[in-house]
Design an enzyme around this catalytic site. Structure first.
Site, PDB file in Angstrom:
ATOM      1  N   HIS A   1      26.096  94.175 -14.940  1.00 32.85           N
ATOM      2  CA  HIS A   1      25.182  95.234 -14.513  1.00 32.85           C
ATOM      3  C   HIS A   1      25.732  95.839 -13.226  1.00 32.85           C
ATOM      4  O   HIS A   1      26.139  95.119 -12.306  1.00 32.85           O
ATOM      5  CB  HIS A   1      23.794  94.641 -14.279  1.00 32.85           C
ATOM      6  CG  HIS A   1      22.850  95.583 -13.612  1.00 32.85           C
ATOM      7  ND1 HIS A   1      22.725  96.898 -13.993  1.00 32.85           N
ATOM      8  CD2 HIS A   1      21.985  95.401 -12.576  1.00 32.85           C
ATOM      9  CE1 HIS A   1      21.825  97.483 -13.228  1.00 32.85           C
ATOM     10  NE2 HIS A   1      21.362  96.599 -12.358  1.00 32.85           N
TER      11      HIS A   1
ATOM     12  N   ASN B   1      23.461 102.621  -9.706  1.00 29.56           N
ATOM     13  CA  ASN B   1      22.712 101.684 -10.543  1.00 29.56           C
ATOM     14  C   ASN B   1      21.841 102.478 -11.513  1.00 29.56           C
ATOM     15  O   ASN B   1      20.840 103.072 -11.116  1.00 29.56           O
ATOM     16  CB  ASN B   1      21.855 100.783  -9.643  1.00 29.56           C
ATOM     17  CG  ASN B   1      21.059  99.748 -10.421  1.00 29.56           C
ATOM     18  OD1 ASN B   1      20.981  99.808 -11.652  1.00 29.56           O
ATOM     19  ND2 ASN B   1      20.463  98.815  -9.713  1.00 29.56           N
TER      20      ASN B   1
ATOM     21  N   CYS C   1      16.477  96.239 -15.158  1.00 31.65           N
ATOM     22  CA  CYS C   1      17.945  96.331 -15.223  1.00 31.65           C
ATOM     23  C   CYS C   1      18.550  95.387 -16.264  1.00 31.65           C
ATOM     24  O   CYS C   1      19.661  95.612 -16.729  1.00 31.65           O
ATOM     25  CB  CYS C   1      18.560  96.045 -13.855  1.00 31.65           C
ATOM     26  SG  CYS C   1      18.025  97.205 -12.598  1.00 31.65           S
TER      27      CYS C   1
HETATM   28  N1  ACO Z   1      21.687 104.192   5.179  1.00 33.39           N
HETATM   29  C1  ACO Z   1      21.820 103.765   6.449  1.00 33.39           C
HETATM   30  N2  ACO Z   1      21.160 102.687   6.918  1.00 33.39           N
HETATM   31  C2  ACO Z   1      20.359 102.015   6.062  1.00 33.39           C
HETATM   32  C3  ACO Z   1      20.207 102.408   4.720  1.00 33.39           C
HETATM   33  C4  ACO Z   1      20.903 103.554   4.288  1.00 33.39           C
HETATM   34  N3  ACO Z   1      20.819 104.007   3.043  1.00 33.39           N
HETATM   35  N4  ACO Z   1      19.359 101.543   4.130  1.00 33.39           N
HETATM   36  C5  ACO Z   1      19.000 100.634   5.041  1.00 33.39           C
HETATM   37  N5  ACO Z   1      19.591 100.926   6.214  1.00 33.39           N
HETATM   38  C6  ACO Z   1      19.491 100.212   7.464  1.00 33.39           C
HETATM   39  C7  ACO Z   1      18.172  99.498   7.626  1.00 33.39           C
HETATM   40  O1  ACO Z   1      17.168 100.395   8.037  1.00 33.39           O
HETATM   41  C8  ACO Z   1      18.502  98.494   8.681  1.00 33.39           C
HETATM   42  O2  ACO Z   1      18.503  99.117   9.931  1.00 33.39           O
HETATM   43  P1  ACO Z   1      17.935  98.360  11.226  1.00 33.39           P
HETATM   44  O3  ACO Z   1      18.813  97.145  11.375  1.00 33.39           O
HETATM   45  O4  ACO Z   1      18.096  99.370  12.282  1.00 33.39           O
HETATM   46  O5  ACO Z   1      16.518  97.984  10.886  1.00 33.39           O
HETATM   47  C9  ACO Z   1      19.946  98.131   8.352  1.00 33.39           C
HETATM   48  O6  ACO Z   1      20.452  99.182   7.532  1.00 33.39           O
HETATM   49  C10 ACO Z   1      20.061  96.819   7.622  1.00 33.39           C
HETATM   50  O7  ACO Z   1      19.046  96.782   6.644  1.00 33.39           O
HETATM   51  P2  ACO Z   1      18.991  95.666   5.556  1.00 33.39           P
HETATM   52  O8  ACO Z   1      17.984  95.999   4.490  1.00 33.39           O
HETATM   53  O9  ACO Z   1      18.903  94.308   6.214  1.00 33.39           O
HETATM   54  O10 ACO Z   1      20.443  95.883   4.997  1.00 33.39           O
HETATM   55  P3  ACO Z   1      21.333  94.932   4.164  1.00 33.39           P
HETATM   56  O11 ACO Z   1      22.526  94.600   4.914  1.00 33.39           O
HETATM   57  O12 ACO Z   1      20.559  93.835   3.519  1.00 33.39           O
HETATM   58  O13 ACO Z   1      21.743  95.938   3.018  1.00 33.39           O
HETATM   59  C11 ACO Z   1      21.161  96.474   0.781  1.00 33.39           C
HETATM   60  C12 ACO Z   1      20.746  96.582   2.219  1.00 33.39           C
HETATM   61  C13 ACO Z   1      22.480  97.185   0.632  1.00 33.39           C
HETATM   62  C14 ACO Z   1      20.109  97.164  -0.079  1.00 33.39           C
HETATM   63  C15 ACO Z   1      21.305  94.988   0.422  1.00 33.39           C
HETATM   64  O14 ACO Z   1      20.173  94.258   0.770  1.00 33.39           O
HETATM   65  C16 ACO Z   1      21.564  94.778  -1.025  1.00 33.39           C
HETATM   66  O15 ACO Z   1      22.631  95.082  -1.505  1.00 33.39           O
HETATM   67  N6  ACO Z   1      20.573  94.244  -1.765  1.00 33.39           N
HETATM   68  C17 ACO Z   1      20.639  94.130  -3.182  1.00 33.39           C
HETATM   69  C18 ACO Z   1      19.818  95.234  -3.713  1.00 33.39           C
HETATM   70  C19 ACO Z   1      20.272  95.810  -5.006  1.00 33.39           C
HETATM   71  O16 ACO Z   1      21.403  95.788  -5.404  1.00 33.39           O
HETATM   72  N7  ACO Z   1      19.306  96.346  -5.687  1.00 33.39           N
HETATM   73  C20 ACO Z   1      19.545  96.974  -6.919  1.00 33.39           C
HETATM   74  C21 ACO Z   1      18.441  96.725  -7.828  1.00 33.39           C
HETATM   75  S1  ACO Z   1      18.382  95.037  -8.252  1.00 33.39           S
HETATM   76  C22 ACO Z   1      19.490  94.838  -9.371  1.00 33.39           C
HETATM   77  O17 ACO Z   1      19.735  95.697 -10.122  1.00 33.39           O
HETATM   78  C23 ACO Z   1      20.201  93.533  -9.378  1.00 33.39           C
END
Ligand code: ACO
Length: 325
Positions: A252, A282, A115
């Site tokens: 980004h 993204n 990215c």
């Molecule tokens: N829809 C519904 N529920 C979901 C989804 C979805 N798409 N994805 C995950 N969940 C659920 C999980 O299964 C989990 O359920 P559980 O509690 O029953 O086990 C719950 O949501 C929470 O999961 P987490 O992974 O802890 O969720 P979090 O609150 O951390 O959010 C997220 C996940 C949005 C991906 C977050 O961690 C985040 O924003 N991370 C940054 C990742 C990112 O931006 N990556 C892009 C690439 S890196 C870059 O470019 C910088």
């Protein structure tokens, strides 16, 4: 004494025709429009058509940047394509772009910094220009990231999309007393200890397959805001500017909450932050030039503006580039 600078001559963006909304995704994966919008601020993403490759997206964006600059392919002597999703393991997507644009001179190569690729590519092209290796660079971020996704993994497949953006940097000699413009400073970083927090589980040397994206979402989130703000401050420090001097922050477009967190930590008013993640999702290396193309087309970014580009991604890699438009 004249100063050699890389100034921006043109920018263009291209998005594939097919739009995939959250509601459509929710028909095949256990997710919802509400969850995706609330957690990452994404409403839809564009998906490349079958037979439409990364080099095709790159060429479409490049043609728009050339039109925007009033230049022809013949005017370009360096092509740098930032991509994680090249058409082939080799040759570089950049050489395919060179061929498709009918350019038979100069040089072309890819940059792989996931990215952060576009910011790395801007810094690289700027160095080539300042070191006399090129005069006019086509700097492209292009991705068919949808092809790296496991469409049954709701933790990753809802986050990404396809697209391309291009920028033309041109060598200019600023006369004595002429105000600074072009790329003023870049700051690049990486730390491979974090490689497995965001990676693709395949490759020519390991499995011989392409593989799929794996991500430790909360870990990526935990590192993102701090790393982004560090590198923005580094670029500002190198050029003698402060956050208050910035006209535009073009981050980004990974995630609305990361962008808001970085903006707040930097103390930037939200109206100075360019957001496209809601419409584009993204698009990895394409996200920054795509966001730039939107903010230029709608007249927000104007000549003379001070613009901070920033990205963070797999590796981890991260970087920022400060440009006087
Ligand atoms: N829809 C519904 N529920 C979901 C989804 C979805 N798409 N994805 C995950 N969940 C659920 C999980 O299964 C989990 O359920 P559980 O509690 O029953 O086990 C719950 O949501 C929470 O999961 P987490 O992974 O802890 O969720 P979090 O609150 O951390 O959010 C997220 C996940 C949005 C991906 C977050 O961690 C985040 O924003 N991370 C940054 C990742 C990112 O931006 N990556 C892009 C690439 S890196 C870059 O470019 C910088």
């Amino acid at each position: 004494m004249t100063r050699v600078r890389s100034i921006v001559r043109g920018v263009g963006g291209y998005l594939p025709q097919k739009v995939l909304t959250n509601a459509e995704l929710a028909k095949t994966v256990d997710t919802s429009d509400e969850w995706i919008q609330q957690r990452v601020g994404i409403k839809q993403r564009h998906i490349a058509a079958e037979g439409e490759f990364t080099s095709d997206l790159a060429v479409a964006a490049a043609r728009k940047a050339l039109d925007n600059a009033g230049l022809t392919p013949d005017d370009i002597d360096l092509i740098v394509v930032a991509t994680t999703t090249p058409d082939y393991t080799f040759p570089a997507a950049a050489t395919l772009v060179q061929m498709k644009l009918g350019i038979h001179h100069g040089l072309a190569f890819d940059i792989q910094a996931v990215c952060s690729g576009f910011v790395y590519a801007v810094a690289t092209a700027d160095s080539y220009i300042k070191n006399g290796l090129a005069n006019r660079a086509l700097v492209i971020g292009a991705e068919t990231f949808s092809r790296l996704l496991d469409w049954t993994d709701r933790g990753t497949c809802v986050l990404f999309g396809d697209g391309a953006g291009a920028m033309i940097l041109e060598k200019t000699e600023l006369a004595e007393g002429e105000p600074e413009r072009g790329v003023l400073a870049s700051a690049l970083r990486s730390d491979g200890r974090h490689w497995d927090k965001l990676y693709v589980d395949g490759g020519p040397s390991t499995t011989g397959t392409t593989g799929h994206v794996h991500m430790q979402g909360p870990e990526v989130f935990r590192h993102a805001v701090g790393k982004i703000t560090d590198v923005v401050y580094s670029a500002l420090e190198k050029s003698g500017y402060s956050v208050d001097d910035l006209d535009w922050f073009v981050p980004h477009q990974a995630n609305r909450r990361i962008i808001d967190g970085a903006g707040a930590k930097l103390g930037l008013p939200p109206e100075k932050v360019v957001i496209t993640v809601d419409r584009h999702a993204n698009t990895s290396a394409a996200s920054v030039p795509l966001a730039l193309s939107v903010a230029l087309a709608d007249g927000r970014i104007k000549p003379g503006d001070l613009v901070m580009l920033e990205a963070m991604g797999g590796g981890f890699t991260w970087g920022a580039s400060l440009i006087r438009w």
